[in-house]
Design an enzyme around this catalytic site. Structure first.
Site, PDB file in Angstrom:
ATOM      1  N   HIS A   7      12.597   1.032   5.010  1.00 23.27           N
ATOM      2  CA  HIS A   7      12.375  -0.392   4.740  1.00 23.27           C
ATOM      3  C   HIS A   7      12.865  -1.215   5.932  1.00 23.27           C
ATOM      4  O   HIS A   7      14.022  -1.140   6.318  1.00 23.27           O
ATOM      5  CB  HIS A   7      13.137  -0.805   3.480  1.00 23.27           C
ATOM      6  CG  HIS A   7      12.537  -1.977   2.775  1.00 23.27           C
ATOM      7  ND1 HIS A   7      12.265  -3.176   3.399  1.00 23.27           N
ATOM      8  CD2 HIS A   7      12.147  -2.143   1.475  1.00 23.27           C
ATOM      9  CE1 HIS A   7      11.737  -4.029   2.525  1.00 23.27           C
ATOM     10  NE2 HIS A   7      11.655  -3.431   1.359  1.00 23.27           N
ATOM     11  N   HIS A  54      -1.535  19.863   6.450  1.00 26.84           N
ATOM     12  CA  HIS A  54      -2.502  18.816   6.109  1.00 26.84           C
ATOM     13  C   HIS A  54      -1.813  17.453   6.168  1.00 26.84           C
ATOM     14  O   HIS A  54      -0.667  17.308   5.743  1.00 26.84           O
ATOM     15  CB  HIS A  54      -3.094  19.054   4.716  1.00 26.84           C
ATOM     16  CG  HIS A  54      -3.647  20.429   4.533  1.00 26.84           C
ATOM     17  ND1 HIS A  54      -4.832  20.836   5.120  1.00 26.84           N
ATOM     18  CD2 HIS A  54      -3.171  21.500   3.840  1.00 26.84           C
ATOM     19  CE1 HIS A  54      -5.056  22.099   4.794  1.00 26.84           C
ATOM     20  NE2 HIS A  54      -4.075  22.518   4.023  1.00 26.84           N
ATOM     21  N   CYS A 106       0.798  -1.227   0.000  1.00 28.11           N
ATOM     22  CA  CYS A 106       0.000   0.000   0.000  1.00 28.11           C
ATOM     23  C   CYS A 106       0.831   1.278   0.000  1.00 28.11           C
ATOM     24  O   CYS A 106       0.297   2.360  -0.240  1.00 28.11           O
ATOM     25  CB  CYS A 106      -0.935   0.015   1.209  1.00 28.11           C
ATOM     26  SG  CYS A 106      -2.101  -1.369   1.242  1.00 28.11           S
ATOM     27  N   HIS A 136      -2.377   7.074   5.121  1.00 23.18           N
ATOM     28  CA  HIS A 136      -2.943   5.949   4.373  1.00 23.18           C
ATOM     29  C   HIS A 136      -4.121   5.337   5.110  1.00 23.18           C
ATOM     30  O   HIS A 136      -4.022   4.934   6.275  1.00 23.18           O
ATOM     31  CB  HIS A 136      -1.867   4.899   4.125  1.00 23.18           C
ATOM     32  CG  HIS A 136      -2.395   3.568   3.690  1.00 23.18           C
ATOM     33  ND1 HIS A 136      -3.237   3.434   2.608  1.00 23.18           N
ATOM     34  CD2 HIS A 136      -2.224   2.316   4.202  1.00 23.18           C
ATOM     35  CE1 HIS A 136      -3.554   2.159   2.463  1.00 23.18           C
ATOM     36  NE2 HIS A 136      -2.958   1.467   3.415  1.00 23.18           N
ATOM     37  N   ASN A 171     -10.313   0.941   1.929  1.00 19.51           N
ATOM     38  CA  ASN A 171      -8.865   0.918   1.705  1.00 19.51           C
ATOM     39  C   ASN A 171      -8.611   0.680   0.218  1.00 19.51           C
ATOM     40  O   ASN A 171      -8.759  -0.437  -0.270  1.00 19.51           O
ATOM     41  CB  ASN A 171      -8.230  -0.194   2.553  1.00 19.51           C
ATOM     42  CG  ASN A 171      -6.714  -0.275   2.385  1.00 19.51           C
ATOM     43  OD1 ASN A 171      -6.143   0.375   1.520  1.00 19.51           O
ATOM     44  ND2 ASN A 171      -6.085  -1.077   3.214  1.00 19.51           N
ATOM     45  N   HIS A 226     -14.107   5.760   5.188  1.00 22.30           N
ATOM     46  CA  HIS A 226     -15.556   5.583   5.272  1.00 22.30           C
ATOM     47  C   HIS A 226     -16.198   5.553   3.890  1.00 22.30           C
ATOM     48  O   HIS A 226     -17.055   4.707   3.609  1.00 22.30           O
ATOM     49  CB  HIS A 226     -16.151   6.726   6.103  1.00 22.30           C
ATOM     50  CG  HIS A 226     -17.637   6.641   6.292  1.00 22.30           C
ATOM     51  ND1 HIS A 226     -18.536   7.181   5.384  1.00 22.30           N
ATOM     52  CD2 HIS A 226     -18.384   6.072   7.266  1.00 22.30           C
ATOM     53  CE1 HIS A 226     -19.765   6.951   5.801  1.00 22.30           C
ATOM     54  NE2 HIS A 226     -19.706   6.290   6.943  1.00 22.30           N
TER      55      HIS A 226
END
Length: 481
Positions: free
Chosen positions: A291, A376, A212, A380, A413, A409
């Site tokens: 990572h 802002h 993702c 994710h 995802n 909502h």
């Protein structure tokens, strides 16, 4: 409490502008100091005797300036971006989700009840989307259906982007596509080249299996390519494919993705052309990639595998949130010095030194106030727990995580594209002002935590066909946490 806030603001202002204040005082001291200066005639005489030196100095200055401007990093501008809005017939309510799951007849009663509970607690609403192949009874997890889903999402996002920017597709010099679980041959990047007849010498990349957080990785790669290739555009496409990755077994760790992942995708147009600054929305400031794959627990916490019945799915470990927390700490340790005001860096360093000197093991480490660095936050929308953890760890307000919660909502995802739906939400609310800084942060398998920082070049208005334009008036909605 208010007095303490004023003291803290005063401290940050003083430290942040300390060098400017010192410079002003230094200039004033030089102006008032009685120093003998060369007269104009003396200066002319000196130049006559030092003509060779003057010419050498000018030559060196010109050469140095040329080297500096040629070697400095090229600015990367975000001209515009687009998020795919699926058709209404693909919406999936809680009831539709449960009814379809029962009709499939692959799930036991305990698995159905488990999915129902996860769905209720997930933070997803009643208007997320699943591909047509999953709506079918029985589902059609075929290669043809997966290609159809990919084409609908990717072409839908790109078509809208091209309509909004009015660019010729053949002007694109770099193409980066990321999709973690669906990687056919020819690749998705080749599919785009074929559809839009992109030029033959395009630098194309297809990123697979990177989870993702691959949307930030794709932006980072495109930015690197724009440092090499002059005066061109880069197209970055981020998506995930559900058709062939729906889990039809009863292992609970592999059922969770069924309840969270939904249809979505984004297309982003980047440019390194100086003239594009005027029409661009944002400028890329930083990308930071972390990572943790060398650690076995981190490597295995999001893992695609087959269960005992040889049914394929993605398994989520119970250690996922703690591993994400460690990855976040590493990422912000690198990002902090790049974005935080010097006042926060001093506080962090002082706390660190005090802890070492006094061996205060029980003392909690100082968490920098990232609200001083960013206006802002696009976290994710991996799930409610992910957003909760970052809200708590970074001491954010509900307003700061509003875009993430509302995206989860409304759209669920959507994997690597979720951070763009969140930015689109913020724009639709009319909150992005010139000079505002945006932090996009995402987590992904491997395990990775990646950040991208953008600065708004103008007051940003939502683009045509913003995915929120028909429903933004209903948001934010109250979510039972």
């Amino acid at each position: 409490m208010d007095a303490l806030n004023y003291v803290k603001r005063g401290y940050h202002y003083l430290i942040t502008h300390f060098l400017k204040l010192m410079l002003v005082l230094l200039v004033m001291a030089v102006l008032f100091k009685n120093v003998s200066l060369l007269t104009l005639n003396q200066l002319q005489l000196q130049l006559e005797y030092n003509l060779v030196g003057a010419i050498s100095l000018i030559t060196f200055t010109i050469f140095g300036s040329t080297v500096f401007f040629m070697s400095r990093p090229r600015s990367v501008y975000l001209v515009d971006y687009s998020c795919y809005l699926p058709p209404p017939n693909q919406k999936v309510t809680y009831q539709i989700f449960m009814n379809k799951s029962r009709l499939i007849q692959d799930f036991s009663e305990s698995s159905l009840e488990f999915q129902r509970k996860i769905l209720i607690r997930s933070g997803l609403g009643e208007e997320t989307y699943l591909p047509e192949s999953i709506h079918c009874v029985p589902p059609r997890p075929t290669m043809a259906a997966a290609r159809e889903e990919a084409e609908q999402v990717i072409f839908g996002a790109i078509d809208n982007l091209f309509d909004n920017t009015k660019i010729n597709p053949r002007e694109i010099g770099v193409l980066v596509v990321n999709c973690s679980l669906f990687n056919p041959t020819p690749s998705l990047s080749a599919m785009i080249v074929n559809k839009y007849k992109l030029r033959g010498n395009i630098k194309s990349f297809n990123l697979g299996g990177m989870g993702c957080s691959a949307g930030v990785i794709a932006v980072d790669l495109a930015s690197d390519m724009l440092q090499i290739h002059r005066n061109t555009f880069a197209l970055v496409v981020s998506t995930e494919n559900i058709t062939q990755n729906w889990y039809f077994g009863n292992k609970r760790a592999m059922l969770i993705p069924n309840c969270l992942f939904r249809v979505g995708g984004s297309a982003v147009l980047l440019s390194n052309k100086p003239l594009d600054r005027k029409r661009s929305k944002y400028k890329l400031v930083h990308t930071v990639r972390t990572h943790k794959g060398s650690d076995e627990k981190a490597f295995n916490c999001v893992y695609q595998e087959q269960d005992e019945c040889l049914k394929t799915g993605v398994s989520l470990s119970k250690d996922l949130m703690s591993i994400a927390g460690e990855a976040l700490k590493t990422n912000i340790t690198t990002l902090g010095p790049l974005v935080l005001p010097i006042s926060e860096q001093i506080l962090f360093f002082a706390t660190f030194v005090a802890k070492r000197l006094f061996n205060a093991k029980k003392q909690k480490p100082y968490i920098p106030d990232f609200k001083l660095a960013f206006d802002h936050f696009c976290i994710h929308a991996g799930g409610r727990a992910v957003i909760d953890e970052l809200e708590k760890s970074l001491k954010l307000s509900p307003r700061h995580v509003e875009a993430s919660r509302m995206t989860l909502h409304r759209f669920g995802n959507t994997s690597s594209s979720s951070i763009w739906y969140e930015l689109a939400y913020t724009e639709a609310k009319g909150r992005v002002r010139k000079g505002n800084r945006v932090w996009q942060i995402a987590f992904g398998s491997g395990f990775k935590c990646n950040s991208a920082v953008w600065v708004a070049l103008r007051d940003v208005k939502p683009s045509v066909n913003n995915p929120w334009q028909h429903c933004i008036h209903r948001y934010p909605v109250k979510i039972n946490l």
